[in-house]
Design an enzyme around this catalytic site. Sequence first.
Site: not given
Length: 371
Positions: A258, A280
């Site tokens: 995000d 990530h």
Amino acid sequence: MGLKKVCLTVLCLIVFCFGIFYTFDRVNQGERNAVSLLKDKLFNEEGKPVNLIFCYTILQMKVAERIMAQHPGERFYVVLMSENRNEKYDYYFNQIKDKAERAYFFYLPYGLNKSFNFIPTMAELKVKSMLLPKVKRIYLASLEKVSIAAFLSTYPDAEIKTFDDGTNNLIRESSYLGGEFAVNGAIKRNFARMMVGDWSIAKTRNASDEHYTIFKGLKNIMDDGRRKMTYLPLFDASELKAGDETGGTVRILLGSPDKEMKEISEKAAKNFNIQYVAPHPRQTYGLSGVTALNSPYVIEDYILREIKKNPHTRYEIYTFFSGAALTMKDFPNVHVYALKPASLPEDYWLKPVYALFRQADIPILTFDDKN
């Protein structure tokens, strides 16, 4: 050759000739080619049945690889569907591809729910589900994906086995406890119904007769007495021994996909003197003030390799909500910490995750994210 096989042949020829299913997909490098499936359907349908494993993330590919290892001699077809494609995804896809009889990578850069992508992709999946030989078992983690239901509805008599998808399987607010698939738009919903019939999240969940969990000692949402629960250790650190930690300290922040987490992650790194960030697998942005660990390995595999090379180093892992905190907390010389911004309200959406970390005895460190 029966009428059904003739119809399938004609349909596939139309697909191949006009490229209907590849209009928005020019980067799969032949990994979605269905010629081999058509050949099996026409000439080898009575062969040994196959097992299907569906994956959406690298973690799921790791679990799928372990499941396959438990069933030597059986035929496995692996289907990976992802909105991301990078070095990590390619590395782990190639790993599992080498162990499966067939492996397919559906790269959907715009997401399945985009209007121009949904109908052709769902149609492709349905056609390919009908081209498969006899299916014995279907393994999946993402119960909420309508794309998998295209196969489940084609083989309603196949055994269904489920497996963990990180912390989604450990919190009561999980989407896996839902009822119907979330498909936006009346046209897409009606088309989905044509492709999957009355299949639903609840039907998939109830049909599962066995669930593989990678988390030992933690309550799983699938552990409701309806199915067998099987513990499947994912990362083996048994051969590693804890050192004296005199070789210095390496601090690593686990990244987030995000972009909204960029600023708060940079503040956390500065506050705790964190030197590195492990991006990530779906992360597309960088962080200032820290060094990115650019590696084809997911963080667990990376840390295990580092411990072997540097057995006297202390590794501190910091995370906001990554499930990797749970899989690494018992690694030797590894100390895991959950980060909680002080500005979060009492009813913040991450509250169930922090409760889970407390249950797993992972320390939660609160820091000032406003200065």
